[in-house]
Structures are given as C-alpha cells and as structure tokens.
Write a protein that holds these residues in place. Structure first.
Motif, PDB file in Angstrom:
ATOM      1  N   GLN A  11       0.832  -1.201   0.000  1.00  0.00           N
ATOM      2  CA  GLN A  11       0.000   0.000   0.000  1.00  0.00           C
ATOM      3  C   GLN A  11       0.869   1.254   0.000  1.00  0.00           C
ATOM      4  O   GLN A  11       0.600   2.210  -0.747  1.00  0.00           O
ATOM      5  CB  GLN A  11      -0.915  -0.007   1.222  1.00  0.00           C
ATOM      6  CG  GLN A  11      -1.865   1.181   1.282  1.00  0.00           C
ATOM      7  CD  GLN A  11      -2.762   1.115   2.515  1.00  0.00           C
ATOM      8  OE1 GLN A  11      -2.387   0.564   3.545  1.00  0.00           O
ATOM      9  NE2 GLN A  11      -3.959   1.676   2.407  1.00  0.00           N
ATOM     10  N   LYS A  12       1.909   1.266   0.813  1.00  0.00           N
ATOM     11  CA  LYS A  12       2.776   2.431   0.920  1.00  0.00           C
ATOM     12  C   LYS A  12       3.445   2.769  -0.407  1.00  0.00           C
ATOM     13  O   LYS A  12       3.688   3.944  -0.716  1.00  0.00           O
ATOM     14  CB  LYS A  12       3.841   2.192   2.003  1.00  0.00           C
ATOM     15  CG  LYS A  12       4.762   3.366   2.238  1.00  0.00           C
ATOM     16  CD  LYS A  12       5.698   3.091   3.401  1.00  0.00           C
ATOM     17  CE  LYS A  12       6.629   4.267   3.652  1.00  0.00           C
ATOM     18  NZ  LYS A  12       7.535   4.016   4.799  1.00  0.00           N
ATOM     19  N   ASN A  13       3.749   1.733  -1.200  1.00  0.00           N
ATOM     20  CA  ASN A  13       4.457   1.945  -2.455  1.00  0.00           C
ATOM     21  C   ASN A  13       3.539   1.901  -3.677  1.00  0.00           C
ATOM     22  O   ASN A  13       4.025   1.887  -4.811  1.00  0.00           O
ATOM     23  CB  ASN A  13       5.576   0.913  -2.590  1.00  0.00           C
ATOM     24  CG  ASN A  13       6.704   1.163  -1.608  1.00  0.00           C
ATOM     25  OD1 ASN A  13       7.593   1.970  -1.855  1.00  0.00           O
ATOM     26  ND2 ASN A  13       6.670   0.473  -0.467  1.00  0.00           N
ATOM     27  N   GLY A  14       2.241   1.877  -3.427  1.00  0.00           N
ATOM     28  CA  GLY A  14       1.281   1.925  -4.528  1.00  0.00           C
ATOM     29  C   GLY A  14       1.343   0.711  -5.435  1.00  0.00           C
ATOM     30  O   GLY A  14       1.113   0.820  -6.645  1.00  0.00           O
ATOM     31  N   ILE A  15       1.622  -0.454  -4.855  1.00  0.00           N
ATOM     32  CA  ILE A  15       1.753  -1.686  -5.639  1.00  0.00           C
ATOM     33  C   ILE A  15       0.499  -2.537  -5.434  1.00  0.00           C
ATOM     34  O   ILE A  15       0.203  -2.937  -4.299  1.00  0.00           O
ATOM     35  CB  ILE A  15       2.996  -2.482  -5.218  1.00  0.00           C
ATOM     36  CG1 ILE A  15       4.257  -1.630  -5.391  1.00  0.00           C
ATOM     37  CG2 ILE A  15       3.113  -3.772  -6.023  1.00  0.00           C
ATOM     38  CD1 ILE A  15       5.503  -2.256  -4.764  1.00  0.00           C
ATOM     39  N   PRO A  16      -0.238  -2.844  -6.475  1.00  0.00           N
ATOM     40  CA  PRO A  16      -1.421  -3.705  -6.316  1.00  0.00           C
ATOM     41  C   PRO A  16      -1.026  -5.115  -5.891  1.00  0.00           C
ATOM     42  O   PRO A  16       0.005  -5.642  -6.327  1.00  0.00           O
ATOM     43  CB  PRO A  16      -2.049  -3.716  -7.719  1.00  0.00           C
ATOM     44  CG  PRO A  16      -1.399  -2.600  -8.474  1.00  0.00           C
ATOM     45  CD  PRO A  16      -0.053  -2.405  -7.870  1.00  0.00           C
ATOM     46  N   THR A  17      -1.845  -5.723  -5.067  1.00  0.00           N
ATOM     47  CA  THR A  17      -1.596  -7.108  -4.646  1.00  0.00           C
ATOM     48  C   THR A  17      -1.500  -8.031  -5.856  1.00  0.00           C
ATOM     49  O   THR A  17      -0.718  -8.985  -5.859  1.00  0.00           O
ATOM     50  CB  THR A  17      -2.723  -7.581  -3.710  1.00  0.00           C
ATOM     51  OG1 THR A  17      -2.782  -6.712  -2.583  1.00  0.00           O
ATOM     52  CG2 THR A  17      -2.475  -9.011  -3.237  1.00  0.00           C
ATOM     53  N   SER A  18      -2.250  -7.724  -6.900  1.00  0.00           N
ATOM     54  CA  SER A  18      -2.258  -8.573  -8.100  1.00  0.00           C
ATOM     55  C   SER A  18      -0.911  -8.578  -8.821  1.00  0.00           C
ATOM     56  O   SER A  18      -0.661  -9.459  -9.650  1.00  0.00           O
ATOM     57  CB  SER A  18      -3.350  -8.105  -9.063  1.00  0.00           C
ATOM     58  OG  SER A  18      -3.154  -6.744  -9.428  1.00  0.00           O
ATOM     59  N   ASP A  19      -0.038  -7.606  -8.511  1.00  0.00           N
ATOM     60  CA  ASP A  19       1.292  -7.569  -9.125  1.00  0.00           C
ATOM     61  C   ASP A  19       2.262  -8.556  -8.467  1.00  0.00           C
ATOM     62  O   ASP A  19       3.351  -8.802  -8.996  1.00  0.00           O
ATOM     63  CB  ASP A  19       1.898  -6.162  -9.026  1.00  0.00           C
ATOM     64  CG  ASP A  19       1.331  -5.215 -10.077  1.00  0.00           C
ATOM     65  OD1 ASP A  19       0.418  -5.635 -10.819  1.00  0.00           O
ATOM     66  OD2 ASP A  19       1.795  -4.060 -10.135  1.00  0.00           O
ATOM     67  N   ILE A  20       1.892  -9.081  -7.315  1.00  0.00           N
ATOM     68  CA  ILE A  20       2.794  -9.966  -6.565  1.00  0.00           C
ATOM     69  C   ILE A  20       2.471 -11.417  -6.892  1.00  0.00           C
ATOM     70  O   ILE A  20       1.354 -11.885  -6.674  1.00  0.00           O
ATOM     71  CB  ILE A  20       2.678  -9.723  -5.046  1.00  0.00           C
ATOM     72  CG1 ILE A  20       2.924  -8.242  -4.711  1.00  0.00           C
ATOM     73  CG2 ILE A  20       3.662 -10.606  -4.290  1.00  0.00           C
ATOM     74  CD1 ILE A  20       4.301  -7.730  -5.105  1.00  0.00           C
TER      75      ILE A  20
END
Length: 379
Positions: A77-86
């Motif tokens: 969340q802090k780095n604006g990364i969607p969970t779907s990217d992991i």
C-alpha cells in the motif's frame, strides 16, 4: 523474515528475472516493521525451554503469520503496488529453536528446527501464494538447515577473479566464502558465533531496557575490551568445531550474555568496557573463523557485510583492522541493500523452489544432497 535479533519484520518487494545462474534481482521496496511492544518478549520466552509453552507456540504461530501478512499489505500500500502484481511470497518465519545435531529415539542422528509464522495465514490474508519453512528439507537430508543464504550469495556475488566473502551480522554472525571462479561445490559457509545477540542483551540489561542495542557502536567505542576475558570465552567448544556448523540463541542467547556480563563485573569493568569486550568477541570470532577455515593461498579479497552489525561503526572499524589484506565494505557498495539482503535471499530461494530448483548447498549445510526447499501454500 524476522531474524534472531527479534527486532522486527523485514519486508522486501523484489522483482526477479530468471532463475539459477540467470537470476537477476531488482529491489523495489524495503521496510522493517517493528513488532508490537509485547511481541519480542513473547517470542524470546518461546525460545527457552524453561519459559516456553505449547499453547503459546500455537497462538504465536498464527499471530506472527498475521503480522507478516500485515507487513506485506502495508509495504504494498505504501508503495502503490497492487496485490495482483505480486506472484509469490517467500517467508522465512521466526526461528524459536534450532538444534543442528539431535539424536531422536529411534537412534537416528538428525537436526531439528522450528520457525513460526503460519504460511496458511499469510497466504489467506494477502491472497498471494506463499512458500515457507525452507530449512527442514535440508535437515531431513542430514544438513543443518543453515546457512541457506550460501546459494543466493553464490548467484549474486560469485566472481571469476576475486574470492568474495559475504558476512551477515545479525543476532548470530554467518559467513559465506566464494572462491574465485569456483563452482557450487567450492562454496563454504557457516555461523561464526555471536553477532549482535550478546551485545544487545547486555545493553538492554545495563540500561534497564531503555536501549535495545549499541547505536552505531558508540558505547563500545567509549570502552576498552578486556582481552583476558575474550581469551577465556574463545575456549567455547563451538569455536573449535569445523564447518559445516550453525548455532543460535540456544547457545549464545540471554543466559550466556548474562554470564559474560557477570564475569565483566567480577573484573570491575565499566558498563562501556563490558559492551566493548562483547563487541570485540564478535570481531575476534569472525576473524578466528577466517584464519581457521579460509586457505591462506586463497584469501578473501572483498568481504561484504550486511545485517544490523553493518551499522555498528566499532565492529566495522575493528574488522578492517583485524582482516589485513581484505577490503571490508558494506554490501551496499555492491548495489544490494545491507538491511534487505537476507529478505532478498529468501525471495530468491522462493523463486528457485517455484522453478523446481534446489536451494541448498551441501558444501555449506552438510546435507547429503541438494533439495528443493520450502512448502507451498495456496491462498
């Protein structure tokens, strides 16, 4: 992951391309999340047979899994990364007990280890497939389950010309030695002895818990090591063992630290002298290991240091003085974050397992064969 220092959860977001010798890594984000105030002491209580309880182990296994999942969600969340990217989470967990050698009732000699932080909780809470519990496969094959970082170290740092050393100073210090132009089989690795663990325990005791570590090694720098005590401590049986060898809080934890502090006070050492003496013990045990087990004809050219100890300026200065002819540098100088290196290593191990590749090195752990590490949990 959380290490033997129990100072928080290290979370790294790593982009990995390829696997094996084709592995490349790009650290996108890293953060250490402090545990809630009561958690470190609860974990430490689980590490000692006199204070550990099976109901507490059961509860903390799930609770730490939840905290690990929260760390994942917060850093994304802090780095604006969607969970779907992991694509995958690799979780080392939190070690609460580690037996390198154990004879079980059927007469077999084996090792045993226990890391908590339930991966099913991590996978469910994040919705991301999770690989965890890396050490046990190596131990099932007769290894000590550590140091597992030897394989990622080889992938990232082996050199055709230089002999490289990778030293991680966490609660326990461990070293990987990569001979110039060497193969997997040429790699050696082991724990050298206490890293920050005894120092931290003594600082906490001296300050009544107001300080948990010697910030930048300032207290040690103001003290004078007492060499006769160090010489006495160097007779500890662990320092006489040949690799592969590993250790933990069971051997160099709070009990030993308090015995060392009592010995310092018996010799009328000041608080800072006591801290300086334990700091020098860490340095000398690292130097001792290198003098014992790294061939003089192939000395370490560059020693990259990571872990909390890299921030202890007294430790770094003394290592430079003790290891003549070796360039002692923070691993940051290589482009890999010193604080994130261990977490990156377990991301690499998870990636290797996902590709069906072994992640241990028998020359480092003593296992009878290479093994695919970890257990895969679907969300």
């Amino acid at each position: 992951m959380s290490g033997t220092s129990v100072d928080g959860i290290d979370a790294a977001v790593v982009e990995i391309t390829g696997h094996g010798l084709e592995t490349t890594v790009n650290l996108i984000a890293f953060e250490t999340f402090p545990f809630p105030p009561d958690v470190p002491q609860r974990i430490l209580a689980l590490c000692h047979p006199d204070t550990s309880r099976v109901d507490e182990i059961c509860e903390m296994n799930f609770y730490i899994g939840y905290l690990f999942a929260e760390a994942v969600k917060h850093i994304l969340q802090k780095n604006g990364i969607p969970t779907s990217d992991i694509d995958l989470i690799g979780s080392h967990g939190q070690t609460i007990h580690h037996y390198p050698f154990l004879i079980i009732p059927c007469g077999e000699t084996t090792g045993a280890t226990l890391q908590i932080g339930e991966p099913a909780v991590i996978a469910h809470e994040t919705g991301i497939p999770t690989i965890a519990d890396f050490r046990v496969a190596d131990m099932a094959a007769g290894g000590q389950g550590a140091p597992l970082v030897a394989y990622p170290d080889y992938l990232l740092f082996h050199d055709s010309v230089k002999t490289m050393g990778l030293l991680n100073i966490g609660g326990i210090a461990n070293i990987t030695v990569l001979p110039a132009n060497g193969s997997f089989d040429s790699v050696s690795a082991a724990d050298t002895g206490p890293g920050n663990m005894c120092i931290d325990a003594v600082v906490s005791e001296i300050t009544d818990g107001r300080e948990r570590y010697d910030q930048a090694g300032q207290r040690a720098a103001q003290g004078t090591p007492h060499q006769p005590l160090i010489d006495e401590w160097l007779n500890h049986p662990f320092f006489q063992l040949t690799p592969p060898k590993t250790t933990g809080r069971e051997m160099f934890g709070h009990t030993l630290a308090m015995e060392c502090l009592a010995a310092c006070r018996k010799h009328s050492l000041s608080d800072n002298d006591s801290i300086a003496t334990l700091t020098e013990l860490t340095v000398q045990t690292i130097a001792l290991y290198i003098s014992q087990f790294v061939p003089e004809k192939n000395p370490i050219d560059t020693l990259y240091v990571s872990g909390g100890g890299v921030h202890n300026q007294t430790v770094m200065q003394r290592l430079n003085e003790a290891l003549v002819g070796t360039a002692v540098e923070p691993v940051d100088n290589s482009g890999i974050s010193a604080d994130a290196k261990e977490a990156i290593a377990f991301a690499i191990l998870a990636n290797e397992s996902l590709h069906g590749q072994a992640g241990n090195l028998p020359s480092a752990t003593g296992a009878s064969m290479r093994k695919i590490l970890g257990k895969f949990v679907c969300p």
